[in-house]
Design a protein around this motif. Sequence first.
Motif, PDB file in Angstrom:
ATOM      1  N   SER A 131      33.439   5.826  70.714  1.00  0.00           N
ATOM      2  CA  SER A 131      34.614   6.299  70.636  1.00  0.00           C
ATOM      3  C   SER A 131      34.627   7.972  70.492  1.00  0.00           C
ATOM      4  N   LEU A 132      35.693   8.446  70.797  1.00  0.00           N
ATOM      5  CA  LEU A 132      35.978   9.843  70.648  1.00  0.00           C
ATOM      6  C   LEU A 132      36.961  10.308  69.565  1.00  0.00           C
ATOM      7  N   ASN A 133      36.750  10.626  68.422  1.00  0.00           N
ATOM      8  CA  ASN A 133      37.749  10.759  67.355  1.00  0.00           C
ATOM      9  C   ASN A 133      37.777  12.075  67.260  1.00  0.00           C
ATOM     10  N   THR A 134      39.322  12.641  67.224  1.00  0.00           N
ATOM     11  CA  THR A 134      39.881  14.043  66.770  1.00  0.00           C
ATOM     12  C   THR A 134      40.663  14.268  65.609  1.00  0.00           C
ATOM     13  N   ALA A 135      40.665  15.071  65.131  1.00  0.00           N
ATOM     14  CA  ALA A 135      41.629  15.466  63.948  1.00  0.00           C
ATOM     15  C   ALA A 135      42.824  15.919  64.568  1.00  0.00           C
ATOM     16  N   PRO A 136      44.164  15.865  63.798  1.00  0.00           N
ATOM     17  CA  PRO A 136      45.403  16.215  64.490  1.00  0.00           C
ATOM     18  C   PRO A 136      45.402  17.842  64.846  1.00  0.00           C
ATOM     19  N   GLY A 137      45.639  17.787  65.964  1.00  0.00           N
ATOM     20  CA  GLY A 137      46.095  19.137  66.687  1.00  0.00           C
ATOM     21  C   GLY A 137      44.791  19.986  67.028  1.00  0.00           C
ATOM     22  N   VAL A 138      43.607  19.419  66.821  1.00  0.00           N
ATOM     23  CA  VAL A 138      42.146  20.029  67.171  1.00  0.00           C
ATOM     24  C   VAL A 138      42.237  19.912  68.612  1.00  0.00           C
ATOM     25  N   ALA A 139      42.132  18.904  69.317  1.00  0.00           N
ATOM     26  CA  ALA A 139      41.868  18.844  70.764  1.00  0.00           C
ATOM     27  C   ALA A 139      43.009  18.952  71.601  1.00  0.00           C
ATOM     28  N   ALA A 140      42.777  20.026  72.582  1.00  0.00           N
ATOM     29  CA  ALA A 140      44.085  20.569  73.368  1.00  0.00           C
ATOM     30  C   ALA A 140      43.814  20.145  74.590  1.00  0.00           C
ATOM     31  N   VAL A 141      44.662  19.793  75.488  1.00  0.00           N
ATOM     32  CA  VAL A 141      44.531  19.091  76.813  1.00  0.00           C
ATOM     33  C   VAL A 141      43.453  19.618  77.556  1.00  0.00           C
ATOM     34  N   GLY A 142      42.401  18.787  78.448  1.00  0.00           N
ATOM     35  CA  GLY A 142      41.486  19.496  79.103  1.00  0.00           C
ATOM     36  C   GLY A 142      40.465  18.279  79.117  1.00  0.00           C
ATOM     37  N   ASN A 143      39.250  18.947  80.013  1.00  0.00           N
ATOM     38  CA  ASN A 143      37.941  18.083  80.172  1.00  0.00           C
ATOM     39  C   ASN A 143      37.178  18.578  78.949  1.00  0.00           C
ATOM     40  N   TYR A 144      36.444  17.867  78.407  1.00  0.00           N
ATOM     41  CA  TYR A 144      35.465  18.375  77.114  1.00  0.00           C
ATOM     42  C   TYR A 144      34.280  17.701  77.701  1.00  0.00           C
ATOM     43  N   GLN A 145      33.001  18.455  77.432  1.00  0.00           N
ATOM     44  CA  GLN A 145      31.592  17.850  77.504  1.00  0.00           C
ATOM     45  C   GLN A 145      30.821  18.208  76.574  1.00  0.00           C
ATOM     46  N   THR A 146      29.779  17.670  76.483  1.00  0.00           N
ATOM     47  CA  THR A 146      28.666  17.871  75.549  1.00  0.00           C
ATOM     48  C   THR A 146      27.385  17.507  76.118  1.00  0.00           C
ATOM     49  N   ILE A 147      26.238  17.701  75.632  1.00  0.00           N
ATOM     50  CA  ILE A 147      24.734  17.494  76.140  1.00  0.00           C
ATOM     51  C   ILE A 147      24.399  16.877  74.797  1.00  0.00           C
ATOM     52  N   ILE A 148      24.041  15.571  75.119  1.00  0.00           N
ATOM     53  CA  ILE A 148      23.354  14.660  74.099  1.00  0.00           C
ATOM     54  C   ILE A 148      21.867  14.404  74.327  1.00  0.00           C
ATOM     55  N   THR A 149      21.036  14.887  73.484  1.00  0.00           N
ATOM     56  CA  THR A 149      19.679  14.908  73.699  1.00  0.00           C
ATOM     57  C   THR A 149      18.913  13.603  72.858  1.00  0.00           C
ATOM     58  N   TRP A 150      18.338  12.679  73.314  1.00  0.00           N
ATOM     59  CA  TRP A 150      17.616  11.683  72.567  1.00  0.00           C
ATOM     60  C   TRP A 150      16.215  12.090  72.414  1.00  0.00           C
ATOM     61  N   THR A 151      15.363  11.888  71.352  1.00  0.00           N
ATOM     62  CA  THR A 151      14.230  12.245  71.019  1.00  0.00           C
ATOM     63  C   THR A 151      13.241  10.976  70.393  1.00  0.00           C
ATOM     64  N   LEU A 152      12.346  10.785  71.166  1.00  0.00           N
ATOM     65  CA  LEU A 152      11.439   9.757  70.403  1.00  0.00           C
ATOM     66  C   LEU A 152      10.498  10.293  69.827  1.00  0.00           C
ATOM     67  N   ASN A 153      10.375   9.807  68.512  1.00  0.00           N
ATOM     68  CA  ASN A 153       9.343  10.298  67.601  1.00  0.00           C
ATOM     69  C   ASN A 153       8.261   9.229  67.229  1.00  0.00           C
ATOM     70  N   ASP A 154       6.977   9.712  66.989  1.00  0.00           N
ATOM     71  CA  ASP A 154       5.816   9.002  66.456  1.00  0.00           C
ATOM     72  C   ASP A 154       6.112   8.738  65.023  1.00  0.00           C
ATOM     73  N   VAL A 155       5.869   7.428  64.611  1.00  0.00           N
ATOM     74  CA  VAL A 155       5.948   7.186  62.964  1.00  0.00           C
ATOM     75  C   VAL A 155       4.536   6.558  62.904  1.00  0.00           C
ATOM     76  N   PRO A 156       3.730   7.550  62.217  1.00  0.00           N
ATOM     77  CA  PRO A 156       2.322   6.889  61.895  1.00  0.00           C
ATOM     78  C   PRO A 156       2.223   5.752  60.838  1.00  0.00           C
ATOM     79  N   GLU A 157       1.518   4.584  60.941  1.00  0.00           N
ATOM     80  CA  GLU A 157       1.314   3.705  60.184  1.00  0.00           C
ATOM     81  C   GLU A 157       0.922   4.433  58.633  1.00  0.00           C
ATOM     82  N   LYS A 158       1.527   3.930  57.431  1.00  0.00           N
ATOM     83  CA  LYS A 158       0.857   4.628  56.296  1.00  0.00           C
ATOM     84  C   LYS A 158      -0.157   3.756  55.784  1.00  0.00           C
TER      85      LYS A 158
END
Length: 158
Positions: A131-158
């Motif tokens: 979902s896209l959640n916005t506060a009152p009056g924050v988002a005006a009419v239009g197309n919005y975009q973002t770039i989402i980066t997923w990062t895979l991290n190594d978690v060494p055994e302890k």
Amino acid sequence: MRFLIILFLIQRQYNKNCKFFLKSSDNYQLIVADNRGLKDGYSVTVQATKMKRSDGVRVLVGNNIKLTNPTVTPIDNTVSTLYSPTVNESFYVDAVDLNGNSIPTVVEIAPAKKAGLSVGWTVTWNDSHISLNTAPGVAAVGNYQTIITWTLNDVPEK
């Protein structure tokens, strides 16, 4: 590292808190196959740029794109759920700190496993869980975009 661009169209300005969902046919998946043969686990984080309207004038501050209630399934049904990852049940893709700076959010943590074992998991979010959640009056009419980066991290055994 994978990049995903999500576009939301806001068709009118609202004066109350709003929540928009993707259309019902949309499903988004995060698939990780760990074939390293190591005992180490892994984690996945996500971070997004601030959402900007196509004209660049309006910017949403953050904490707008929310993912909830994922389903987790093994890629190979022979893998024990003992090695199942822990997946964050509810988080903002575009999380920000108190100063409005973008910060990474942990999405998935997979435990260490037996050496030589290959495991893989598919995490799926469907239409009503993104979902896209916005506060009152924050988002005006239009197309919005973002770039989402997923990062895979190594978690060494302890």
